[in-house]
Design a protein around this motif. Structure first.
Motif, PDB file in Angstrom:
ATOM      1  N   ALA A 119      47.017  28.295  13.598  1.00  0.00           N
ATOM      2  CA  ALA A 119      48.576  27.816  13.427  1.00  0.00           C
ATOM      3  C   ALA A 119      49.409  28.883  14.627  1.00  0.00           C
ATOM      4  N   ALA A 120      49.293  28.523  15.634  1.00  0.00           N
ATOM      5  CA  ALA A 120      49.953  29.146  16.868  1.00  0.00           C
ATOM      6  C   ALA A 120      51.064  27.976  17.349  1.00  0.00           C
ATOM      7  N   LEU A 121      52.132  28.399  17.565  1.00  0.00           N
ATOM      8  CA  LEU A 121      53.577  27.688  17.980  1.00  0.00           C
ATOM      9  C   LEU A 121      53.614  28.043  19.189  1.00  0.00           C
ATOM     10  N   LEU A 122      54.049  27.103  20.264  1.00  0.00           N
ATOM     11  CA  LEU A 122      54.861  27.111  21.312  1.00  0.00           C
ATOM     12  C   LEU A 122      56.246  27.193  21.031  1.00  0.00           C
ATOM     13  N   MET A 123      57.099  28.364  21.076  1.00  0.00           N
ATOM     14  CA  MET A 123      58.484  28.181  20.946  1.00  0.00           C
ATOM     15  C   MET A 123      59.195  28.208  22.145  1.00  0.00           C
ATOM     16  N   ALA A 124      60.329  27.550  22.191  1.00  0.00           N
ATOM     17  CA  ALA A 124      61.161  27.242  23.062  1.00  0.00           C
ATOM     18  C   ALA A 124      62.611  27.277  22.543  1.00  0.00           C
ATOM     19  N   MET A 125      63.605  28.347  22.493  1.00  0.00           N
ATOM     20  CA  MET A 125      64.508  28.292  21.854  1.00  0.00           C
ATOM     21  C   MET A 125      65.834  29.230  22.227  1.00  0.00           C
ATOM     22  N   ASN A 126      66.935  28.875  22.184  1.00  0.00           N
ATOM     23  CA  ASN A 126      68.126  29.671  22.407  1.00  0.00           C
ATOM     24  C   ASN A 126      68.823  30.021  21.054  1.00  0.00           C
ATOM     25  N   VAL A 130      78.129  32.931  17.615  1.00  0.00           N
ATOM     26  CA  VAL A 130      79.312  32.501  17.368  1.00  0.00           C
ATOM     27  C   VAL A 130      80.199  33.484  16.998  1.00  0.00           C
ATOM     28  N   GLN A 131      79.826  34.540  16.930  1.00  0.00           N
ATOM     29  CA  GLN A 131      80.777  35.793  16.316  1.00  0.00           C
ATOM     30  C   GLN A 131      80.983  36.808  17.189  1.00  0.00           C
ATOM     31  N   GLY A 132      82.146  37.332  17.024  1.00  0.00           N
ATOM     32  CA  GLY A 132      82.678  38.534  17.884  1.00  0.00           C
ATOM     33  C   GLY A 132      82.623  38.416  19.595  1.00  0.00           C
ATOM     34  N   LYS A 133      82.220  39.437  20.040  1.00  0.00           N
ATOM     35  CA  LYS A 133      82.359  39.423  21.363  1.00  0.00           C
ATOM     36  C   LYS A 133      81.284  38.575  22.280  1.00  0.00           C
ATOM     37  N   TYR A 134      80.182  38.266  21.383  1.00  0.00           N
ATOM     38  CA  TYR A 134      78.878  37.596  21.994  1.00  0.00           C
ATOM     39  C   TYR A 134      79.139  36.102  21.680  1.00  0.00           C
ATOM     40  N   ASN A 135      80.401  35.606  21.431  1.00  0.00           N
ATOM     41  CA  ASN A 135      80.524  34.122  20.902  1.00  0.00           C
ATOM     42  C   ASN A 135      80.556  33.596  22.002  1.00  0.00           C
ATOM     43  N   GLY A 136      79.630  32.469  22.008  1.00  0.00           N
ATOM     44  CA  GLY A 136      79.355  31.706  23.446  1.00  0.00           C
ATOM     45  C   GLY A 136      77.985  32.103  24.121  1.00  0.00           C
ATOM     46  N   SER A 137      77.645  33.278  23.989  1.00  0.00           N
ATOM     47  CA  SER A 137      76.509  33.813  24.705  1.00  0.00           C
ATOM     48  C   SER A 137      75.170  33.581  24.330  1.00  0.00           C
ATOM     49  N   THR A 138      73.950  33.226  24.894  1.00  0.00           N
ATOM     50  CA  THR A 138      72.739  32.996  24.204  1.00  0.00           C
ATOM     51  C   THR A 138      71.529  33.834  25.144  1.00  0.00           C
ATOM     52  N   ILE A 139      70.555  33.984  23.861  1.00  0.00           N
ATOM     53  CA  ILE A 139      69.513  34.629  24.396  1.00  0.00           C
ATOM     54  C   ILE A 139      68.202  33.395  24.417  1.00  0.00           C
ATOM     55  N   THR A 140      67.331  33.404  25.569  1.00  0.00           N
ATOM     56  CA  THR A 140      66.364  32.631  25.206  1.00  0.00           C
ATOM     57  C   THR A 140      65.060  33.185  25.051  1.00  0.00           C
ATOM     58  N   ILE A 141      64.599  32.544  24.138  1.00  0.00           N
ATOM     59  CA  ILE A 141      62.908  32.861  23.805  1.00  0.00           C
ATOM     60  C   ILE A 141      62.055  31.997  24.254  1.00  0.00           C
ATOM     61  N   LEU A 142      61.000  32.171  24.960  1.00  0.00           N
ATOM     62  CA  LEU A 142      59.655  31.325  25.155  1.00  0.00           C
ATOM     63  C   LEU A 142      58.411  32.172  25.037  1.00  0.00           C
ATOM     64  N   GLY A 143      57.726  31.643  23.881  1.00  0.00           N
ATOM     65  CA  GLY A 143      56.609  32.284  23.825  1.00  0.00           C
ATOM     66  C   GLY A 143      55.674  31.969  22.740  1.00  0.00           C
ATOM     67  N   ARG A 144      54.677  32.424  22.424  1.00  0.00           N
ATOM     68  CA  ARG A 144      53.463  32.181  21.426  1.00  0.00           C
ATOM     69  C   ARG A 144      53.752  32.566  19.963  1.00  0.00           C
ATOM     70  N   ASN A 145      53.662  32.142  19.119  1.00  0.00           N
ATOM     71  CA  ASN A 145      54.078  32.540  17.532  1.00  0.00           C
ATOM     72  C   ASN A 145      52.951  32.214  16.756  1.00  0.00           C
ATOM     73  N   GLN A 146      52.086  33.062  16.344  1.00  0.00           N
ATOM     74  CA  GLN A 146      51.092  33.085  15.419  1.00  0.00           C
ATOM     75  C   GLN A 146      51.528  33.221  14.155  1.00  0.00           C
ATOM     76  N   VAL A 147      51.968  32.097  13.464  1.00  0.00           N
ATOM     77  CA  VAL A 147      52.798  32.126  12.262  1.00  0.00           C
ATOM     78  C   VAL A 147      52.375  32.866  10.942  1.00  0.00           C
ATOM     79  N   PHE A 148      50.906  32.650  10.909  1.00  0.00           N
ATOM     80  CA  PHE A 148      50.422  33.495   9.838  1.00  0.00           C
ATOM     81  C   PHE A 148      50.162  34.934  10.026  1.00  0.00           C
ATOM     82  N   HIS A 149      50.653  35.609  11.480  1.00  0.00           N
ATOM     83  CA  HIS A 149      50.484  37.180  11.517  1.00  0.00           C
ATOM     84  C   HIS A 149      51.518  37.797  10.769  1.00  0.00           C
ATOM     85  N   LYS A 150      51.672  38.830  10.330  1.00  0.00           N
ATOM     86  CA  LYS A 150      52.605  39.704   9.740  1.00  0.00           C
ATOM     87  C   LYS A 150      53.981  39.847  10.576  1.00  0.00           C
TER      88      LYS A 150
END
Length: 195
Positions: A119-126, A130-150
């Motif tokens: 169970a390993a996902l490829l995740m692509a998400m921003n 929506v809060q404070g000075k970061y409102n409208g800003s994004t952080i982009t994640i792209l990677g492998r997620n082995q969902v059953f690892h702690k």
């Protein structure tokens, strides 16, 4: 006559300087006409910061208003773990593990089961804030997620707004998972270098 001679020298020096600068631009652009060096200060890049964000990601398949939708189902009997399954997400990011806690933003993107063996996902998400000075800003994640690892680690590959040129990593830890409907709450710790 002496006055005209000194003006001519000043004009000649100025024209020489302009010609030299134009020559530099031409030589620099002749090699790679599609690229030019930028001054960091003129681009608004200040001193780089290192920040840690912690929030909870709510992946909800159940109920009247799901935040995750299966958009690709693998063919029957294609693999034992659902290889090829893809979901589109618009998941809330909250301050605490309860969905009712303060909304900080959304995780928008998709993930898919990219391994035939686990169970390993490829995740692509921003992570869209929506809060404070970061409102409208994004952080982009792209990677492998082995969902059953702690704890799973995925890279921060970029961002926008206050996170332009961002880089770093995230640690994801499952807080709660309901196997009957697929709903999950995941704690994200984001470590990011940004300007």
């Amino acid at each position: 006559m002496a006055r005209i001679h000194s003006i001519s020298k000043t004009q000649l020096a100025f024209l020489s300087l302009l010609s030299f600068l134009a020559l530099l631009l031409l030589v620099g652009s002749a090699e790679d006409g599609f690229v030019r060096a930028m001054d960091r200060k003129l681009s608004g890049l200040r001193k780089e910061k290192f920040s840690h964000f912690r929030f909870y990601w709510h992946d909800i398949y159940s109920g009247k208003n799901p935040t995750a939708l299966a958009i690709v189902q693998p063919p029957a009997n294609s693999s034992k773990n659902g290889f090829g399954f893809v979901s589109m997400i618009d998941d809330p990011l909250t301050e605490g593990p309860e969905l009712s806690s303060k909304l900080l933003g959304k995780a928008q993107g998709f993930y898919g089961l990219a391994s035939q063996d686990e169970a390993a996902l490829l995740m692509a998400m921003n992570f869209y804030f929506v809060q404070g000075k970061y409102n409208g800003s994004t952080i982009t994640i792209l990677g492998r997620n082995q969902v059953f690892h702690k704890v799973r680690e995925m890279p921060v590959i970029s961002g926008s707004g206050l996170f332009r040129f961002a880089r770093g990593y995230v640690h994801a830890s499952t807080h709660k998972y309901d196997p009957s409907n697929g709903d999950a709450v995941v704690e994200y710790n984001v470590y990011v270098l940004h300007y």
